[in-house]
Scaffold this active site. Structure first.
Site, PDB file in Angstrom:
ATOM      1  N   ASP A 186       0.832  -1.208   0.000  1.00  0.00           N
ATOM      2  CA  ASP A 186       0.000   0.000   0.000  1.00  0.00           C
ATOM      3  C   ASP A 186       0.866   1.258   0.000  1.00  0.00           C
ATOM      4  OD1 ASP A 186      -2.003  -1.823   0.340  1.00  0.00           O
ATOM      5  OD2 ASP A 186      -2.828  -0.917   2.157  1.00  0.00           O
TER       6      ASP A 186
ATOM      7  N   HIS B 150       4.019  -2.102   2.997  1.00  0.00           N
ATOM      8  CA  HIS B 150       4.029  -0.755   2.423  1.00  0.00           C
ATOM      9  C   HIS B 150       5.364  -0.542   1.710  1.00  0.00           C
ATOM     10  CE1 HIS B 150       1.105  -0.684   5.717  1.00  0.00           C
ATOM     11  NE2 HIS B 150       0.480   0.251   5.021  1.00  0.00           N
TER      12      HIS B 150
HETATM   13 ZN    ZN Z   1      -2.437   3.116   3.304  1.00  0.00          ZN
END
Ligand code: ZN
Length: 230
Positions: free
Chosen positions: A56, A197
């Site tokens: 993400d 991430h």
């Molecule tokens: Zn996020």
């Protein structure tokens, strides 16, 4: 005389090859045994445990290193992009598409959709989708709602499929490669969707180490769509 020497040479060569050939079955027998074991391991891996790596908040300055590492390992992942991070990183998004990764939507400004009006939520999703479309020529079908907070009923308005996760790497808070790797290895089972991430150097390094170690443990990698709709 030369002819006699040559004849002897040929005979010696023939004898040498024959002895060598007779020894080969013994050696190749051992080798064959090794190959059979390897083949069995490969078969069980193909039949084995599938897992999805998802990233993400990117693209970021670390994403290219991750893409290069995944390509080297022939692994596909899923990237949920923030619209606001795309400008200036078009080449990275192109590479993502070219390398066969799944590209998803993570809203334009990383907003909590459940707190917004429906109109604003739709704008956030549409704006990110448009930014991705401008580069890839495809509107993403899958969305990872920031903070895991989806707005009820929104999928009917935006025709998107929300994708959450089952293993949280906590990479954004740990920011420590060995700790991230340890946590994910501890928690990952077959069928899991792992949340990471690609905007931290420690996460990118951890992700590549995880690919190597999870493959050693019999996992193989699929994109989120394959996990949801096999
Ligand atoms: Zn996020």
């Amino acid at each position: 005389m030369k002819k006699v020497v040559c004849v002897w040479c040929v005979l010696l060569l023939f004898a040498g090859l024959t002895v060598g050939w007779m020894k080969v079955p013994e050696m190749s027998g051992e080798k064959r045994g090794g190959i059979i074991i390897q083949t069995t391991a490969e078969t069980s891996q193909q039949e084995g445990k599938k897992v999805a790596l998802t990233f993400d908040d990117g693209p970021s300055c670390y994403t290219k290193k991750l893409l290069d590492g995944l390509k080297k390992r022939k692994v596909h992942a899923t990237f949920f992009l923030q619209g606001q991070c795309i400008a200036g990183r078009e080449a990275v998004v192109k590479q993502m598409q070219k390398d066969g990764h799944l590209i998803g939507n993570h809203t334009f400004h990383h907003v909590q959709l459940s707190l917004l009006s429906e109109q604003k939520a739709i704008y956030e999703i549409t704006a990110a989708g448009n930014a991705i479309y401008e580069i890839t020529g495809t509107y993403p079908l899958y969305i990872r709602p920031p903070f895991g907070e989806w707005k009820e009923g929104l999928e009917l308005r935006v025709s998107m499929i929300p994708v959450l996760w089952s293993v949280d790497s906590c990479d954004w808070s740990l920011q420590n490669t060995p700790q991230i790797v340890k946590r994910v290895l501890r928690d990952t089972r077959e069928g899991d969707i792992i949340l990471m991430h690609d905007c931290y150097a420690t996460s990118v390094e951890a992700a590549l180490q995880l690919v190597d170690e999870l493959e050693r443990r019999g996992f193989y990698f699929v994109t989120a769509d394959e996990m949801i709709d096999p």
